[in-house]
Design a protein around this motif. Structure first.
Motif, PDB file in Angstrom:
ATOM      1  N   LEU A   1     -22.886 -60.970 -24.331  1.00 37.89           N
ATOM      2  CA  LEU A   1     -22.231 -60.777 -25.630  1.00 37.89           C
ATOM      3  C   LEU A   1     -21.499 -59.446 -25.727  1.00 37.89           C
ATOM      4  O   LEU A   1     -20.919 -59.124 -26.760  1.00 37.89           O
ATOM      5  CB  LEU A   1     -23.286 -60.827 -26.746  1.00 37.89           C
ATOM      6  CG  LEU A   1     -24.018 -62.163 -26.908  1.00 37.89           C
ATOM      7  CD1 LEU A   1     -25.214 -61.995 -27.836  1.00 37.89           C
ATOM      8  CD2 LEU A   1     -23.087 -63.220 -27.434  1.00 37.89           C
ATOM      9  N   ALA A   2     -21.512 -58.670 -24.653  1.00 39.52           N
ATOM     10  CA  ALA A   2     -21.003 -57.295 -24.725  1.00 39.52           C
ATOM     11  C   ALA A   2     -19.552 -57.207 -25.178  1.00 39.52           C
ATOM     12  O   ALA A   2     -19.153 -56.239 -25.817  1.00 39.52           O
ATOM     13  CB  ALA A   2     -21.180 -56.603 -23.371  1.00 39.52           C
ATOM     14  N   HIS A   3     -18.760 -58.221 -24.869  1.00 37.50           N
ATOM     15  CA  HIS A   3     -17.339 -58.167 -25.219  1.00 37.50           C
ATOM     16  C   HIS A   3     -17.086 -58.641 -26.651  1.00 37.50           C
ATOM     17  O   HIS A   3     -15.952 -58.626 -27.126  1.00 37.50           O
ATOM     18  CB  HIS A   3     -16.529 -59.044 -24.242  1.00 37.50           C
ATOM     19  CG  HIS A   3     -16.896 -60.497 -24.302  1.00 37.50           C
ATOM     20  ND1 HIS A   3     -18.101 -60.972 -23.855  1.00 37.50           N
ATOM     21  CD2 HIS A   3     -16.217 -61.568 -24.796  1.00 37.50           C
ATOM     22  CE1 HIS A   3     -18.155 -62.287 -24.054  1.00 37.50           C
ATOM     23  NE2 HIS A   3     -17.021 -62.669 -24.630  1.00 37.50           N
ATOM     24  N   LYS A   4     -18.150 -59.063 -27.362  1.00 39.90           N
ATOM     25  CA  LYS A   4     -17.950 -59.673 -28.682  1.00 39.90           C
ATOM     26  C   LYS A   4     -18.279 -58.744 -29.850  1.00 39.90           C
ATOM     27  O   LYS A   4     -18.275 -59.165 -31.003  1.00 39.90           O
ATOM     28  CB  LYS A   4     -18.808 -60.936 -28.803  1.00 39.90           C
ATOM     29  CG  LYS A   4     -18.400 -62.020 -27.807  1.00 39.90           C
ATOM     30  CD  LYS A   4     -19.051 -63.329 -28.137  1.00 39.90           C
ATOM     31  CE  LYS A   4     -18.510 -64.445 -27.252  1.00 39.90           C
ATOM     32  NZ  LYS A   4     -19.139 -65.735 -27.561  1.00 39.90           N
ATOM     33  N   TRP A   5     -18.574 -57.480 -29.556  1.00 38.69           N
ATOM     34  CA  TRP A   5     -19.014 -56.564 -30.611  1.00 38.69           C
ATOM     35  C   TRP A   5     -18.028 -56.472 -31.769  1.00 38.69           C
ATOM     36  O   TRP A   5     -18.418 -56.378 -32.926  1.00 38.69           O
ATOM     37  CB  TRP A   5     -19.240 -55.161 -30.040  1.00 38.69           C
ATOM     38  CG  TRP A   5     -20.544 -55.025 -29.328  1.00 38.69           C
ATOM     39  CD1 TRP A   5     -20.748 -55.019 -27.979  1.00 38.69           C
ATOM     40  CD2 TRP A   5     -21.839 -54.887 -29.924  1.00 38.69           C
ATOM     41  NE1 TRP A   5     -22.090 -54.893 -27.694  1.00 38.69           N
ATOM     42  CE2 TRP A   5     -22.777 -54.803 -28.871  1.00 38.69           C
ATOM     43  CE3 TRP A   5     -22.294 -54.832 -31.244  1.00 38.69           C
ATOM     44  CZ2 TRP A   5     -24.140 -54.658 -29.097  1.00 38.69           C
ATOM     45  CZ3 TRP A   5     -23.656 -54.680 -31.469  1.00 38.69           C
ATOM     46  CH2 TRP A   5     -24.566 -54.603 -30.403  1.00 38.69           C
ATOM     47  N   TRP A   6     -16.741 -56.464 -31.483  1.00 38.25           N
ATOM     48  CA  TRP A   6     -15.754 -56.199 -32.536  1.00 38.25           C
ATOM     49  C   TRP A   6     -15.135 -57.464 -33.128  1.00 38.25           C
ATOM     50  O   TRP A   6     -14.164 -57.401 -33.871  1.00 38.25           O
ATOM     51  CB  TRP A   6     -14.684 -55.234 -32.006  1.00 38.25           C
ATOM     52  CG  TRP A   6     -15.301 -53.876 -31.825  1.00 38.25           C
ATOM     53  CD1 TRP A   6     -15.807 -53.343 -30.666  1.00 38.25           C
ATOM     54  CD2 TRP A   6     -15.553 -52.914 -32.851  1.00 38.25           C
ATOM     55  NE1 TRP A   6     -16.352 -52.106 -30.906  1.00 38.25           N
ATOM     56  CE2 TRP A   6     -16.215 -51.809 -32.229  1.00 38.25           C
ATOM     57  CE3 TRP A   6     -15.291 -52.856 -34.224  1.00 38.25           C
ATOM     58  CZ2 TRP A   6     -16.609 -50.678 -32.941  1.00 38.25           C
ATOM     59  CZ3 TRP A   6     -15.681 -51.738 -34.931  1.00 38.25           C
ATOM     60  CH2 TRP A   6     -16.331 -50.658 -34.287  1.00 38.25           C
ATOM     61  N   ASP A   7     -15.743 -58.616 -32.836  1.00 38.84           N
ATOM     62  CA  ASP A   7     -15.324 -59.858 -33.481  1.00 38.84           C
ATOM     63  C   ASP A   7     -16.078 -59.959 -34.809  1.00 38.84           C
ATOM     64  O   ASP A   7     -17.263 -60.304 -34.836  1.00 38.84           O
ATOM     65  CB  ASP A   7     -15.651 -61.050 -32.572  1.00 38.84           C
ATOM     66  CG  ASP A   7     -15.322 -62.384 -33.237  1.00 38.84           C
ATOM     67  OD1 ASP A   7     -14.793 -62.374 -34.366  1.00 38.84           O
ATOM     68  OD2 ASP A   7     -15.614 -63.430 -32.628  1.00 38.84           O
TER      69      ASP A   7
END
Length: 289
Positions: free
Chosen positions: A31-37
């Motif tokens: 999930l690391a790439h989804k923080w700013w969604d």
């Protein structure tokens, strides 16, 4: 903040603790790439900023005699433990604070670094480091004015060690802010069954109910490790509106503000308040602010 600060796996044959739970690391790496969604898996954390940022800001300002209106936290050194993608580090940086965000998962730090780079002011005020808390203790003794550990302690295997490390890196009379989840039947039903399995507000498998920390247990650990607990406030998430609010009950989520004791005899059970003090505090804590 729901980050990968999965601190401390106990290993049977070594005296020192390893700092990170590798099983949980793998779970959150995806999930690391989804923080700013803001509409994605971390949407509840984005909206939590609406109450946790003012709580931190206003508490700190009430303890200071003078501050700059535009940058009210200017000159304040904050450590954001388990910073994830920087969801809390950034608004604190915008308030003028100098923020160090640490998280053991390099992918989280990469995401946080990339996001702050879009804002030249934040790029100067925030630094991120892929590290566990105890890995920075030696180099950071009594360095920080403030520590925030938001949605972190429910993922820690050795909570007492975690709090002791917080005490070591805070300056005397520094502030510790924690948000976490109580261990109640209600938190099991709403926090795990409804939030994870039915509504998907947070990814399934995010939390283990056994690791949720009751406020009394957390207060006791803080008071016996060099802190004085000042505030305990209940928090409520409304999944329909996607918004957070304060409430008297701490049966679900709650926030704590504790202050490290001053220079004399700062750590040790002798600093804990008497039972009467504790009872008086508990009676008023739910209604605070």
């Amino acid at each position: 903040q729901l980050s990968l600060f999965r601190l401390t796996v106990k290993t049977p044959f070594r005296t020192s603790h390893s700092s990170v739970d590798s099983k949980e690391m793998k779970k959150f790496q995806l999930l690391a790439h989804k923080w700013w969604d803001e509409e994605g898996e971390y949407s509840a954390l984005h909206s939590m900023n609406d109450i946790r940022v003012p709580f931190i800001r206003d508490t700190l300002l009430s303890m200071r005699s003078n501050y700059h209106m535009g940058n009210p936290l200017s000159g304040v050194k904050i450590l954001d433990v388990g910073c994830g993608g920087g969801l809390l580090s950034e608004p604190l940086g915008r308030l003028g604070a100098s923020v160090t965000g640490i998280d053991p998962l390099e992918d989280n730090i990469r995401t946080a670094d990339q996001h702050k780079s879009f804002d030249p002011v934040l790029a100067k005020r925030i630094q991120y480091k892929s590290s566990s808390l105890e890995e920075i203790v030696e180099e950071s003794m009594e360095t920080f004015d403030v520590i925030v550990a938001s949605e972190v302690v429910e993922h820690v295997a050795d909570l007492e060690m975690f709090i002791r490390c917080c005490c070591q890196v805070l300056k005397p009379e520094g502030s510790l802010f924690i948000t976490t989840i109580n261990r109640t039947q209600l938190s099991y039903v709403l926090g795990i069954v409804v939030a994870e399995k039915i509504m998907g507000i947070v990814p399934e498998g995010t939390h283990e109910w056994e690791k949720f920390v009751p406020p009394k247990e957390l207060e006791h650990l803080l008071e016996s490790n060099g802190f004085s607990v000042k505030t305990v406030k209940g928090m409520l998430y409304n999944p329909l509106s996607g918004s957070w609010s304060w409430m008297d009950s701490t049966s679900l989520n709650y926030a704590v503000h504790a202050v490290k004791s001053g220079a004399q005899g700062q750590s040790g059970p002798t600093d804990a308040p008497s039972e009467t003090d504790t009872e008086q505090h508990s009676a008023t804590a739910g209604a605070a602010g």
